[in-house]
Scaffold this motif. Structure first.
Motif, PDB file in Angstrom:
ATOM      1  N   GLU A  49       6.455 -43.570  38.777  1.00  0.00           N
ATOM      2  CA  GLU A  49       8.084 -43.792  38.305  1.00  0.00           C
ATOM      3  C   GLU A  49       8.402 -45.236  38.995  1.00  0.00           C
ATOM      4  OE1 GLU A  49       9.666 -41.963  36.189  1.00  0.00           O
ATOM      5  OE2 GLU A  49       8.067 -40.827  35.872  1.00  0.00           O
ATOM      6  N   VAL A  50       9.395 -45.795  38.600  1.00  0.00           N
ATOM      7  CA  VAL A  50       9.756 -46.895  39.085  1.00  0.00           C
ATOM      8  C   VAL A  50      10.407 -46.883  40.448  1.00  0.00           C
ATOM      9  CG1 VAL A  50      11.537 -48.844  38.890  1.00  0.00           C
ATOM     10  CG2 VAL A  50      10.357 -47.901  36.824  1.00  0.00           C
ATOM     11  N   ASN A  97       0.399 -49.930  30.675  1.00  0.00           N
ATOM     12  CA  ASN A  97       0.891 -48.765  31.558  1.00  0.00           C
ATOM     13  C   ASN A  97       0.106 -48.696  32.727  1.00  0.00           C
ATOM     14  OD1 ASN A  97       2.310 -46.559  32.492  1.00  0.00           O
ATOM     15  ND2 ASN A  97       1.636 -45.197  31.133  1.00  0.00           N
ATOM     16  N   ASN A 107       8.296 -53.444  35.466  1.00  0.00           N
ATOM     17  CA  ASN A 107       9.449 -52.636  35.469  1.00  0.00           C
ATOM     18  C   ASN A 107      10.049 -52.335  36.861  1.00  0.00           C
ATOM     19  OD1 ASN A 107      10.798 -49.729  35.264  1.00  0.00           O
ATOM     20  ND2 ASN A 107      11.370 -50.841  33.654  1.00  0.00           N
ATOM     21  N   ALA A 114       0.505 -43.559  36.154  1.00  0.00           N
ATOM     22  CA  ALA A 114       1.629 -44.833  36.775  1.00  0.00           C
ATOM     23  C   ALA A 114       2.443 -44.261  37.242  1.00  0.00           C
ATOM     24  CB  ALA A 114       1.856 -45.793  35.585  1.00  0.00           C
ATOM     25  N   ALA A 149      -0.141 -48.940  37.301  1.00  0.00           N
ATOM     26  CA  ALA A 149       0.648 -48.992  38.697  1.00  0.00           C
ATOM     27  C   ALA A 149      -0.272 -50.191  39.311  1.00  0.00           C
ATOM     28  CB  ALA A 149       0.316 -47.717  39.598  1.00  0.00           C
ATOM     29  N   ILE A 168       4.154 -52.896  32.863  1.00  0.00           N
ATOM     30  CA  ILE A 168       4.168 -52.581  31.402  1.00  0.00           C
ATOM     31  C   ILE A 168       3.894 -53.508  30.378  1.00  0.00           C
ATOM     32  CG2 ILE A 168       6.166 -50.907  32.222  1.00  0.00           C
ATOM     33  CD1 ILE A 168       8.100 -52.971  30.915  1.00  0.00           C
ATOM     34  N   SER A 208      -4.875 -46.725  37.511  1.00  0.00           N
ATOM     35  CA  SER A 208      -3.584 -46.755  37.162  1.00  0.00           C
ATOM     36  C   SER A 208      -3.134 -46.540  35.912  1.00  0.00           C
ATOM     37  CB  SER A 208      -2.956 -47.835  37.832  1.00  0.00           C
ATOM     38  OG  SER A 208      -3.539 -49.238  37.008  1.00  0.00           O
ATOM     39  N   GLN A 262       5.417 -50.900  38.689  1.00  0.00           N
ATOM     40  CA  GLN A 262       4.869 -50.290  37.452  1.00  0.00           C
ATOM     41  C   GLN A 262       4.878 -51.509  36.309  1.00  0.00           C
ATOM     42  OE1 GLN A 262       4.329 -47.293  36.145  1.00  0.00           O
ATOM     43  NE2 GLN A 262       3.831 -48.000  34.175  1.00  0.00           N
TER      44      GLN A 262
END
Length: 185
Positions: free
Chosen positions: A170-171, A102, A145, A168, A104, A135, A164, A133
């Motif tokens: 949001e998309v 998780n 993502n 992280a 960035a 994942i 990060s 992002q």
């Protein structure tokens, strides 16, 4: 031999390289020992399922999913899926253990995204510089993502942010690079 004899000699021998490669593979596979495993892995692309190693016809087509790998012999894997058990011979990058992540990350340059972590897998799109992002991770590939789904990117094109893991983003909307511009990059 005169050059005029080439076509005849080629016609008689053009199957030899393929036969040799197939025979070499068979001999190599016969020398491999079965390794028994108990490992959950991600099957990332459609893959044919066979009743036994080297079977001519598949018994099913597995969709991307988590499978339990119970054995390996050479480049064949015995898997247990939701419905069936059998052997698969996936292409590179199609059967992996994905490390959850998780984070960035900053995409510094234009980069291609792929269906699964292999540069020969189907290309999905080209992304321009942006923060994405992350994942998952496998080898030198990162699973990102996006608004259009989860896709793989070669980690040489992306830099994980040092903080990060905690925060992280949001998309973010993608900056998709037109194909003609991506090819020139």
């Amino acid at each position: 031999m005169p050059l005029s004899a080439f076509n005849g000699i080629w016609s008689e021998n053009k199957e030899v390289p393929l036969f040799t490669a197939q025979k070499s593979y068979t001999l190599w596979l016969e020398k491999q020992k079965v390794q028994y495993l108990q490992q959950s892995m991600s099957l990332l692309a459609d893959t044919k399922l066979y009743s036994k190693i080297g079977a001519a016809d598949s018994i099913s087509n597995l969709k991307p999913q988590q499978v339990e790998v119970t054995a390996q012999k050479g480049d064949w894997y015995k898997v247990v899926s939701d419905q069936v058990t059998g052997w698969i011979r996936p292409s590179p990058g199609k059967l992996v253990v994905v490390e959850d992540l998780n984070a960035a990350a900053d995409l510094k340059d234009n980069a291609n995204t792929y269906k699964y972590p292999d540069a020969f897998s189907p290309k999905v799109s080209s992304l321009g510089p942006q923060t994405v992002q992350v994942i998952g991770r496998w080898s030198n590939w990162l699973l990102i993502n996006t608004n259009n789904g989860n896709w793989w990117i070669d980690s040489r094109h992306i830099e994980l942010n040092s903080t990060s893991e905690e925060a992280a983003p949001e998309v973010a909307p993608e900056a998709v690079v037109p194909e003609t511009a991506a090819g020139a990059a």
